[in-house]
Motif scaffolding. Structure first.
Motif, short mmCIF file in Angstrom:
data_model
loop_
_atom_site.label_atom_id
_atom_site.label_comp_id
_atom_site.label_asym_id
_atom_site.label_seq_id
_atom_site.Cartn_x
_atom_site.Cartn_y
_atom_site.Cartn_z
N MET A 49 0.81 -1.20 0.00
CA MET A 49 0.00 0.00 0.00
C MET A 49 0.86 1.27 0.00
SD MET A 49 -2.75 1.17 2.92
CE MET A 49 -3.33 -0.52 3.04
N SER A 50 1.95 1.25 0.76
CA SER A 50 2.72 2.48 0.95
C SER A 50 3.85 2.68 -0.06
CB SER A 50 3.30 2.51 2.37
OG SER A 50 4.18 1.42 2.58
N ILE A 51 4.55 1.60 -0.41
CA ILE A 51 5.70 1.77 -1.30
C ILE A 51 5.58 0.95 -2.58
CG2 ILE A 51 7.25 2.31 0.62
CD1 ILE A 51 8.37 -0.51 0.44
N GLY A 52 4.53 0.14 -2.70
CA GLY A 52 4.33 -0.65 -3.91
C GLY A 52 4.94 -2.04 -3.82
N VAL A 53 4.44 -2.92 -4.66
CA VAL A 53 4.86 -4.32 -4.62
C VAL A 53 6.33 -4.48 -5.00
CG1 VAL A 53 4.46 -6.62 -5.60
CG2 VAL A 53 2.52 -5.12 -5.13
N LYS A 54 6.78 -3.72 -5.98
CA LYS A 54 8.15 -3.88 -6.47
C LYS A 54 9.17 -3.61 -5.37
CE LYS A 54 11.26 -2.43 -10.18
NZ LYS A 54 11.41 -1.59 -11.39
N ARG A 55 9.01 -2.52 -4.63
CA ARG A 55 9.96 -2.20 -3.57
C ARG A 55 9.74 -3.08 -2.35
NH1 ARG A 55 10.84 2.83 -1.34
NH2 ARG A 55 12.94 2.03 -1.06
N ALA A 56 8.50 -3.54 -2.17
CA ALA A 56 8.22 -4.45 -1.04
C ALA A 56 8.91 -5.79 -1.21
CB ALA A 56 6.71 -4.65 -0.89
N LEU A 57 9.38 -6.10 -2.41
CA LEU A 57 10.11 -7.35 -2.63
C LEU A 57 11.36 -7.42 -1.77
CD1 LEU A 57 9.84 -7.67 -6.53
CD2 LEU A 57 8.66 -9.07 -4.82
N TRP A 58 11.95 -6.29 -1.44
CA TRP A 58 13.14 -6.31 -0.58
C TRP A 58 12.77 -6.74 0.83
CZ3 TRP A 58 17.58 -6.40 -2.88
CH2 TRP A 58 17.72 -5.81 -4.13
N MET A 59 11.61 -6.29 1.33
CA MET A 59 11.15 -6.77 2.63
C MET A 59 10.89 -8.27 2.56
SD MET A 59 8.37 -8.01 4.44
CE MET A 59 6.96 -7.62 3.40
N MET A 60 10.31 -8.72 1.45
CA MET A 60 10.02 -10.15 1.29
C MET A 60 11.30 -10.97 1.30
SD MET A 60 7.04 -10.05 -1.62
CE MET A 60 5.74 -8.80 -1.57
N LEU A 61 12.37 -10.42 0.71
CA LEU A 61 13.66 -11.12 0.72
C LEU A 61 14.13 -11.35 2.16
CD1 LEU A 61 16.20 -12.24 -0.65
CD2 LEU A 61 17.07 -9.90 -0.78
N GLY A 62 14.03 -10.32 2.98
CA GLY A 62 14.41 -10.47 4.38
C GLY A 62 13.49 -11.42 5.13
N GLU A 63 12.19 -11.33 4.84
CA GLU A 63 11.23 -12.20 5.51
C GLU A 63 11.45 -13.66 5.16
OE1 GLU A 63 7.47 -14.32 6.35
OE2 GLU A 63 8.47 -14.03 4.43
N LEU A 64 11.70 -13.93 3.88
CA LEU A 64 11.93 -15.30 3.45
C LEU A 64 13.23 -15.85 4.02
CD1 LEU A 64 10.81 -15.04 -0.29
CD2 LEU A 64 9.58 -16.13 1.59
N SER A 65 14.25 -14.98 4.15
CA SER A 65 15.50 -15.42 4.78
C SER A 65 15.25 -15.80 6.23
CB SER A 65 16.55 -14.29 4.70
OG SER A 65 16.83 -13.96 3.36
N GLY A 66 14.44 -14.99 6.92
CA GLY A 66 14.11 -15.29 8.30
C GLY A 66 13.31 -16.57 8.44
#
Length: 222
Positions: A49-66
């Motif tokens: 919602m705030s930064i878009g799906v494309k930039r949220a992929l970086w958060m997803m990278l960290g989440e998947l690593s965790g």
């Protein structure tokens, strides 16, 4: 020799059929665990919602690593050790939760790098910040550890090599998790598209900020 070859073939077929039987239960079980609304999925929707799906992929990278780290440690028994020292969880929970709460308040006030702007040329959160956000949220969630401790070991065959099984099962888990994160982030982007007009930027920031702060409180005190 023929008899032995047939016996080995039957044994391999049985193992193969058992593997498919286990996967037929494993995949829907972990898909349900992933798609159920939780801290990580709410965070994905908020960032979509705030930064878009494309930039949220970086958060997803960290989440998947965790998630991969939590799954691995749960399978090898380290989680049992960590559960005996709850102060470790408490530290991660408070630090991660308070950080997300701070970001939520900043967004609610339309301040900070995570907040929506009337113009999209302002500085945003860095990739490292987004990766850290996802990673901390994943590893600081005791419920995530509990799910993996309860659900992952029963799918491991003690006769087969542990490393090979873990690589296969965790790859499936991360694929399912990534798909669910994309679903939630896309939902947040759709909500943004519906509400993102010139007069609704503050409203969007307050919605996203409230969700972010809620995730932080959930993580710290849930």
């Amino acid at each position: 020799m023929t008899f032995l070859a047939i016996s080995r073939l039957e044994l391999l077929n049985r193992k193969s059929s058992m593997s498919w039987a286990l996967l037929s239960v494993f995949v829907p079980t972990f898909f349900f665990v992933s798609v159920t609304p939780g801290m990580c999925m709410t965070l994905a929707m908020t960032l979509g919602m705030s930064i878009g799906v494309k930039r949220a992929l970086w958060m997803m990278l960290g989440e998947l690593s965790g998630v991969g780290l939590v799954a691995t440690l749960s399978a090898v028994g380290v989680a049992a050790l960590l559960f005996n020292y709850p102060d470790v969880f408490t530290l991660f929970k408070y630090v991660g939760g308070l950080y997300l709460l701070y970001l939520g308040i900043q967004m609610w006030l339309s301040k900070g790098r995570m907040a929506l702007k009337h113009q999209e040329d302002g500085p945003g959160a860095t990739r490292a910040q987004l990766i850290a956000q996802g990673f901390i949220t994943a590893i600081a969630n005791p419920k995530g550890w509990a799910f993996f401790v309860a659900l992952l070991p029963p799918f491991l065959d003690p006769v087969q090599p542990l490393a090979t099984q873990l690589v296969s099962l965790i790859a499936i888990i991360l694929t399912l998790e990534f798909g669910c994160l994309l679903i939630y982030a896309s939902g947040g982007r759709t909500l943004r598209t519906l509400l993102m007009h010139s007069g609704n930027v503050r409203i969007m920031n307050r919605i996203a900020g409230t969700l972010m702060a809620g995730v932080g409180l959930w993580l710290a005190f849930g």
